[in-house]
Enzyme design. Sequence first.
Site, PDB file in Angstrom:
ATOM      1  CG  ASP A   1      54.243  60.575  28.313  1.00 51.64           C
ATOM      2  OD1 ASP A   1      53.709  61.790  28.796  1.00 51.64           O
ATOM      3  OD2 ASP A   1      53.636  59.573  28.082  1.00 51.64           O
TER       4      ASP A   1
ATOM      5  CG  ASP B   1      51.703  54.777  13.600  1.00 54.66           C
ATOM      6  OD1 ASP B   1      50.949  53.729  14.068  1.00 54.66           O
ATOM      7  OD2 ASP B   1      52.772  54.703  13.364  1.00 54.66           O
TER       8      ASP B   1
END
Length: 774
Positions: A136, A475
């Site tokens: 990224d 998550d």
Amino acid sequence: MADSSSSLLPLCERISHKSYILRIVDLTILVLLFSLLWYRILHMCENNTIWLVAFLCESCFSFMWLIITCIKWSPAEDKPYPNRLDERVHDLPSVDMFVPTADPVREPPIIVVNTVLSLLAVNYPANKLACYVSDDGCSPLTYFSLKEASKFVKIWAPFCKKYNVRVRAPFRYFLNPLVATDDSVFSKDWKMMKIYKVFYYVYFCINMKREYVKLCRKVEDATGDSHWLDADDDFEAFSNTKPNDHSTIVKVVWENKGGVGDEKEVPHLVYISREKRPNYLHHYKTGAMNFLLRVSGLMTNAPYMLNVDCDMYANEPDVVRQAMCVFLQNSKNSNHCAFVQFPQNFYDSYTNELVVLQHYMKRGVAGIQGPIYIGSGCFHTRRVMYGLSSDDLEDDGSLSSVASREFLSEDSLVRKYGSSKELVKSVVDALQRKSNPQKSLANLVEAAQEVGHCHYEYQTSWGNLGWLYDSVAEDTNTSIGIHLRGWTSSFISPDPPAFLGSTPSVGPEAIVQHRRWATGSIEVLFNKQSPLIGFRRKIKFRQRLAYFWVLMCIRSIPELVYCLLPAYCLLNNSALFPKGPCLGIIVTLVGMHCLYTLWQFMILGFSVKSWYVSQSLWRIIATSSWLFSIQDIILKLLGISKIGFIVAKKNMPETRSGYESKSKPSQGEDDGLKLELGKFEFDSSCHFIPGTFIMLVNLAALAGFLVRLQRSSYSHGGGGGSALAETCGCISVVMLFFPFLKGLFEHGKYGIPLSTLSKAAFLTVLFVVFSVGK
């Protein structure tokens, strides 16, 4: 395809860890807590406001312990038998492995390289594996490091498989390379006195280390000198790019064209970096994971996916086979198990508290509907990540007629997954469990770049399927979404640990990471995936309570207040704890809790010193990070500020040996403690003010008590105070935060800076003046 013969031994079995003794202890502590609350209610009118404040704090502690008891009531885990896999499964399924990274400075490329090398060398057919690295930060240095790693892995992977090397991350293996496992070729040759084979092993090992040192040197040299960037046309795509402003880049670093899967082959390795523009919302790590999901679907479309953080290397070479044992056990398990979670273990010395929490809490949740996804070391099912619910499948695993109409219609596919025809076709194949035809990855690069455009997800369902948005804790958020749709999950805790990683150095970096975890967890309570709403969804009640565990971060407020109450009562000469025999409730409660947590540490192989250090570190880090995470949430709810995603700096500390102990899931132990009491890396950050403030207040209260005692002017009974009990309370707090006490008198690198100390001292003076004034 799995063999369904019932005469064969199972690939895995559910192991229950129920303990009636532990249940009795948990219930006893709960009864003591409720007894204390009942005592305070009965004597509320006889005492002042402090009694009410203590009651509210203890009510919070009781509620949290009730949740913990419910979670730990029926612990379980799955035990795989990978040695039975070959006789049960004729054609192993493909697995795509995801490694996200975002910053070449805070996440050095050599750490990413070691993680990738360990994954590419696992014991699994190479033609069934593909590793995707998402960068990224769009760093040419990361891509350069992967290109160099692809050359090294061609000799590293065959070496590991030939000699059955246990630790396949080179930086750990070469710490002690000649330690062989009992079943290794080297060990057998040594016992049979085949000296020439042993000689070849040592020779190859030395050469391998030399090549690895060359790899590390190349990466290090490239960090300081970028001449290679202009000399190689392969890096043209990185010209004039910025971390937050660049086009999509997809590069096939290595393509496995052998297709046989023997030990000399190496899996696919693909580098990707999605397009990012300053005016577009990119959803941080969650957006990168969804891009990984789309690109891998286009290129290899494996039915299963492994998500690993860039600093969590594969410590167990059979980890993929272990996960496949759960997925392929039988048709029922294959249909309803959405993901297989491995513990997040570390080779750092100060993470023992996390190890113990995972050992007991993760097993507890695994005994309900399945463990919570923790962002790394997790195998996912692609069909589930594409949005399927458990009700969408028939008994044989095929799509139901209703699900087929909902998911496979052309309009629905475009609306959900975007306009890419190649991606839509791969989604249909995945949902229908069709095998992926072998294609040249180079021919799919253009299609992969298309699904990486920053506007691709606009007016699609991405973020409601795949990895879910609306929280920096992607998550936990995604895990709740999966369980709400009726899926279960599996927990495997092998010995040695499947994955090992590093945590940020103790100090601001560790607190920043914990702050992000806590902030994201609280965010989940306020979004559409919240376990507080939607009680008709397919999630068990105790599983909802497991997700309420995120409220643990809210416990920081009553913990901070409770640590200040003994000092306030000493300064104000008032009572905090019960008198007479009822004081035994507090003494028994504290004693039982300390002995209980100490036993939990020692049963895992840790020592008393390790337990004490971990308790101190956990309170210091947790209290500060939780307090500021609550502040972040309040500011977000008020619309004052947004929550950002801060990448914690990854370190690769020097260690003396690899995984050695079979009784400990982590590397921390007395002899290996690199962090001694009081040696924290402090800075002037406000994160350290709460801990310093607590220490100074209790020290001031004890000093004031000693002065009064010396002058014989302190009335032991005046105001109903119980000087001995409150004094012991202050001493307990000081002992709990003892590293801060040492930090107050240390100088240089580990000393608490004057700015932090002065701010905490100012708050302490205000607290003392207020207390004495009362």
